[in-house]
Structures are given as structure tokens and as C-alpha cells.
Design a protein around this motif. Sequence first.
Motif, mmCIF file in Angstrom:
data_model
loop_
_atom_site.group_PDB
_atom_site.id
_atom_site.type_symbol
_atom_site.label_atom_id
_atom_site.label_comp_id
_atom_site.label_asym_id
_atom_site.label_seq_id
_atom_site.Cartn_x
_atom_site.Cartn_y
_atom_site.Cartn_z
ATOM 1 N N UNK A 105 -9.260 9.870 4.048
ATOM 2 C CA UNK A 105 -8.242 9.076 4.853
ATOM 3 C C UNK A 105 -8.545 9.025 6.284
ATOM 4 N N UNK A 106 -9.080 10.213 6.822
ATOM 5 C CA UNK A 106 -9.389 10.391 8.339
ATOM 6 C C UNK A 106 -10.497 9.338 8.647
ATOM 7 N N UNK A 108 -9.173 5.965 8.794
ATOM 8 C CA UNK A 108 -8.454 5.850 9.747
ATOM 9 C C UNK A 108 -9.184 5.451 11.116
ATOM 10 N N UNK A 109 -10.164 6.164 11.238
ATOM 11 C CA UNK A 109 -11.215 6.103 12.304
ATOM 12 C C UNK A 109 -11.964 4.612 12.344
#
Lengths: 215, 245
Positions: B56-57, B60-61
Amino acid sequence: MSTAAPQTWDEFMEGVWRQNPVFVMVLGMCPTLAVTVSAINALSMGAATLFVLVCSCGLVSLMRAVTPKEVRIAVYIVIIATFVTAVDYAIQAISLALYDALGAFIQLIVVNCIILGRAEAHASKNTPLPAMINAAGMGVGFTLGLLALGVVREVLGAGSLFGVALFGAGFQPWVIMVLPPGGFFVLGAWLLFFAWLERRKLRRAASLTEAGQHV
Amino acid sequence: MSAPSANDKKVIPIAVAAAAAPPPESPTGAMIRSLGLVSAICGLIIVGAYQGTYDAVAANKRIATERAVFKVLPKAKTIAEFLAQPGGGVSRVGAGGTAIPPGSVKFFAAYDESGKLAGIAAEGVGKGYADNVRIMFGYQPDCQCVVGIGVVAMRETPGIGDKIITDKEFLANFTALDVKLKSDLSALANEVRTVKRGSKTNAWQIDAIAGATITSRAVGRAINDSAQALLPRLVPNLDKLGSKS
């Protein structure tokens, strides 16, 4: 300790009202003043702190029998830092914009005195359930405190609430309110308000007993 | 004068304090055990949280980068990441965070719906009033000009420095900011400069925002430094970016 309903409620309300970390104990001022430029920042900071408080107090309470007093602070800090790291990742996964807005203050939850204070003063002496309820109360109290600042500062300083514009294009934002001095102004005003509330309560109680004596 | 008088109150130690015997010292083994236990539990939690949020991170990035690129190059639909190497030449880098070798400059090639090159986006950094101002700018090879900017990160004063995001007159500087190279492609023909509000005369100058000169200058310097480093290596290799493979 009994966990009967009134007792539990009392445990919870201690942090929300009687010992509110922001307005009564005046703890954790660093995030309180720094991140409350908007209501959403205040709410997320409060939620992050609430999560760390509840989890770390639960674990501290579980470990209290096997924690020698000489190393207890080290144990508390490791536990608190663990949950802060988890929250840090969670916020990055939820929203990078929010992560940037909260900045270093997420990591700084590790040294938030509310959490270490709860671990030392309450969780280390109670069973997990009351410890977590008490921590949840403190967390909710902290969140409400941050929201009280964040809402006022966002409405006055940006003319919006949770990002929704309130006043239309003609509104000239009172920019100082979202700058650092605004944090002190609003916090001071709230403390004044709660002190006045407390005094009024005492005055009423006094006049009531007086009236009772005259009858 | 100050001789001790007979009325001096003596503090008598109260039995209560003495009643609680000093707690026994914990054995070394117990301390190490409990610290080891807590570290093991906490290690598991941290690794679990990292693994659980990794995808998820990263997503997102990537989305944040794409959004920043699409903002400065509205026609773009997909992007690819490239490095401009110190000796000249460009190379494609895969998705994810490979370390950037020293001397290389990272940039993004953006492609439109049909896969044609829609522009180049790169980041630049300038010292602002409070901290570094990191901006993303879009570069259009056809006109050799900067066609849009967006702010990646800044800590400028709300209501003053952060006007660089909203001020329409300021943003109008970046519809066709001239960053042509010299004929030998060694550097920009004209340095990008931020000038006092209202004194812009050339296409490579930026009109500052009144009252936010320092932040405006940071934007100008960020574009200039980044363009000086990137464009001399990029322009000879434009054909290598080609269309999306």
C-alpha cells in the motif's frame, strides 16, 4: 479491581473529562500546538495517539508481572516505539498527504508524556482491561482536546472545516491562527474557558451549601 | 541571635514509611529475560506492520509521483522513470526505489494516450524561507520550455510563501518559460532568473510574487539548477526516450 459498568465508565471518563490530558493535566503540548492547524490533522493525530495508548498500555499491563522494576522504563519505551512505528506505516499506507502534514510528530508520539505517564502510573499497576479502558479514555480526551484547537484554528485561520470552505470567497482568512502564535492564542482561550467553568461550578456548590444552612 | 530555640519542631519519622521493606533486587536473568521477551514481541509487531503495509505504501508513493507529473504535463497518461548519467546518456530505471548513483539526475518521461512522448518532468530543489522548496516542473522538448510547475514539498509560511501554489499571475510565468540550450548544448543559453515583480522582460525570467520574493526565488533557482544539470544530457538523447515500449 472490579470491572463493573459504573467503575468502567468512571475509568474511561477520567481521561475524557476529569483528568483531560490537554486541558487539565496540560500534557503533550508539543503535538497539541504544532499539528492543530486543521481539524483533520488534529483528528488523525488524536487517533494515532489513541491507538498507541491503548495498545501499549495493554501490552505493558500484560507484561507487568515479568517486568523487573529496574528495566521497566526501557520496556515501556520499546513497547511504545513499536506501536508508533506500526502507526507510522499505517498512516503512510492510508495517505501520504496526511503523513506529510503530520511530519515528525508521528514519530514523536514515542516521547509523548501522556503515554509514558499512563504506562507508569496506571497500566503497570492494573489488569489489561481496566488499563486499556483508562488509556482509551485518555486517548479520547486527547483527541477531543486537539479537535477543540484544530476546529477553532481552521475555521478562523482558513475559513474551512475538515477542508470544506464555510464562508465563500469573500472571507479574508485570519492567517495568524494557523501560524504558531495562533496555537498559543487558542490554547490560552480554551484554558481560560475551562478555568472559568471550574470556578463557576465551585461558586454554585458553595452557594448551594450556604442556602442549605439557612434553611 | 539565631541560636536554636527549644520550640523547634522536631520531625519524627513515622512508622508507615519504614514499614514497607525495600523490594528485593531482581536477578540479572529476570531483567535480561524480560527485555529479550519484549524485544521479540515488538520485533514481530514491527516486521508484521512493515510487511502488511509495504504494498500500500509503495502504491501510494507511485500514485503521488504520477499525480505530480500529470499535474505539470496534463496530456500525460503514463510515465517512465529515467536517469541522466554523468557522462551523458540516459537509462531507464525500473519501478521501485533503486538507489540513484551519484552524479545522475532522475527524471520522468511522460507519454500520452497513443504512447507518444508528451513531455519530461523533473524535480528541482531551492532554498526557501523556512526549508528547501522541492518542485516538479514539466519540460516540453518542442518549444524547449518549462510548461508547468507543481510543489512536491515545502514548509513556507501559510498565506505568504505558499502562494506559489495558488497565485495565478505567478503560475502564468510557467506556461512557456524559456530554457533553451546554447548551440553547443553545454548549458542553458539564458539562466532562469527570478526578477522583481513587474520587471519581467524576457521569456527566461520569472516575475516574483510581491511579499514572497524568497520563495519565488527558490522556485527560480530550483528550475535553473535542475535544468542546467539535466537538459545538456537529456536533449541529445531525446530520441532514445522514443515512445513507450
